[in-house]
Scaffold this active site. Structure first.
Site, PDB file in Angstrom:
ATOM      1  N   GLU A  54       0.437  -1.418  -0.443  1.00  0.00           N
ATOM      2  CA  GLU A  54      -0.205  -0.208  -0.370  1.00  0.00           C
ATOM      3  C   GLU A  54       0.903   1.251   0.202  1.00  0.00           C
ATOM      4  O   GLU A  54       2.134   1.069   0.367  1.00  0.00           O
ATOM      5  CB  GLU A  54      -0.760  -0.056   1.463  1.00  0.00           C
ATOM      6  CG  GLU A  54      -2.328  -1.057   1.360  1.00  0.00           C
ATOM      7  CD  GLU A  54      -2.486  -1.030   2.357  1.00  0.00           C
ATOM      8  OE1 GLU A  54      -4.122  -1.498   2.126  1.00  0.00           O
ATOM      9  OE2 GLU A  54      -2.774  -0.688   3.138  1.00  0.00           O
ATOM     10  N   CYS A  63      -0.325  -4.192  -6.150  1.00  0.00           N
ATOM     11  CA  CYS A  63      -0.778  -5.028  -5.676  1.00  0.00           C
ATOM     12  C   CYS A  63      -0.244  -6.156  -5.954  1.00  0.00           C
ATOM     13  O   CYS A  63       1.455  -6.058  -6.488  1.00  0.00           O
ATOM     14  CB  CYS A  63      -2.045  -5.908  -6.877  1.00  0.00           C
ATOM     15  SG  CYS A  63      -3.389  -4.650  -7.212  1.00  0.00           S
ATOM     16  N   GLU A  65      -0.132  -9.147  -7.751  1.00  0.00           N
ATOM     17  CA  GLU A  65       0.712  -9.778  -9.482  1.00  0.00           C
ATOM     18  C   GLU A  65       0.881  -8.943  -9.775  1.00  0.00           C
ATOM     19  O   GLU A  65       2.091  -9.164 -10.934  1.00  0.00           O
ATOM     20  CB  GLU A  65      -1.273  -9.772 -10.477  1.00  0.00           C
ATOM     21  CG  GLU A  65      -2.394 -10.060  -9.178  1.00  0.00           C
ATOM     22  CD  GLU A  65      -3.622  -9.432  -7.699  1.00  0.00           C
ATOM     23  OE1 GLU A  65      -2.506  -8.868  -7.109  1.00  0.00           O
ATOM     24  OE2 GLU A  65      -4.705 -10.124  -8.063  1.00  0.00           O
ATOM     25  N   CYS A 101      -8.071  -7.208  -8.968  1.00  0.00           N
ATOM     26  CA  CYS A 101      -8.767  -6.631  -9.662  1.00  0.00           C
ATOM     27  C   CYS A 101      -8.501  -5.778 -10.844  1.00  0.00           C
ATOM     28  O   CYS A 101      -7.920  -6.601 -11.500  1.00  0.00           O
ATOM     29  CB  CYS A 101      -7.675  -5.095  -8.301  1.00  0.00           C
ATOM     30  SG  CYS A 101      -6.190  -4.817  -9.068  1.00  0.00           S
ATOM     31  N   CYS A 104      -5.119  -4.604 -12.318  1.00  0.00           N
ATOM     32  CA  CYS A 104      -3.887  -5.525 -12.665  1.00  0.00           C
ATOM     33  C   CYS A 104      -4.424  -6.778 -13.957  1.00  0.00           C
ATOM     34  O   CYS A 104      -3.404  -7.286 -14.765  1.00  0.00           O
ATOM     35  CB  CYS A 104      -3.854  -6.866 -11.209  1.00  0.00           C
ATOM     36  SG  CYS A 104      -2.851  -6.455 -10.312  1.00  0.00           S
TER      37      CYS A 104
HETATM   38 ZN    ZN Z   1      -4.701  -5.603  -8.551  1.00  0.00          ZN
END
Ligand code: ZN
Length: 157
Positions: A54, A63, A65, A101, A104
């Site tokens: 974050e 993220c 990924e 998400c 991603c």
């Molecule tokens: Zn993501």
């Protein structure tokens, strides 16, 4: 999409999940307290991991990924076969698998177009008794990407 479990996947897929799970605990998550780890398997057979991080600006959050993909890119690899993602709250119990998400999905899709192939995606719950086996083409159909920009994708493989 297929729903499967630990006992029904290959040893290589189990190895990917173990690596994603290993780095999940390293998530930097002061705001959400959510933990995510990811692992990518490249065309060359190498595995790269990434962890959720974050940022106080929120928009700067990365993220797991994308962190894993960029880790591979840092090592000169951009063609991916499989991406695994696992996530959970602080209790490290997630009955349902976490899925990539939207952002991603777009990034994975770009790399699928660069590689000229769909990328398998495995989303895993913490007990590993529920694993979604899907792919980026299934998660982001009719995607915009390098082909729309007439990129010479082979140059970036
Ligand atoms: Zn993501």
């Amino acid at each position: 999409m297929k729903i499967t479990c630990w006992e029904k996947i290959t040893k290589k897929e189990q190895e990917l999940i173990k690596k994603a799970e290993e780095v999940m605990k390293n998530a930097y998550n002061p705001m959400s307290h959510y933990f995510v780890g990811a692992a990518v398997l490249t065309k060359e057979g190498n595995i790269y991991v990434g962890t959720f991080a974050e940022n106080s600006s929120l928009g700067g959050t990365i993220c797991a990924e994308r962190a894993a993909i960029l880790n591979a890119n840092s090592h000169g690899e951009r063609v991916f076969k499989t991406i695994v993602v696992i996530g959970a709250h602080e209790d490290f119990i997630a009955k349902e698998p976490v899925t990539p998400c939207g952002l991603c999905r777009q990034v994975i899709s770009d790399f699928a177009q660069i590689g000229g192939k769909d990328i398998a995606i495995m989303c895993v719950n913490t007990k590993k008794n529920k694993i979604y086996k899907t792919s980026i083409n299934e998660l982001l159909p009719l995607a915009f990407g390098p082909k729309d920009l007439h990129m010479d994708v082979q140059k970036y493989q």
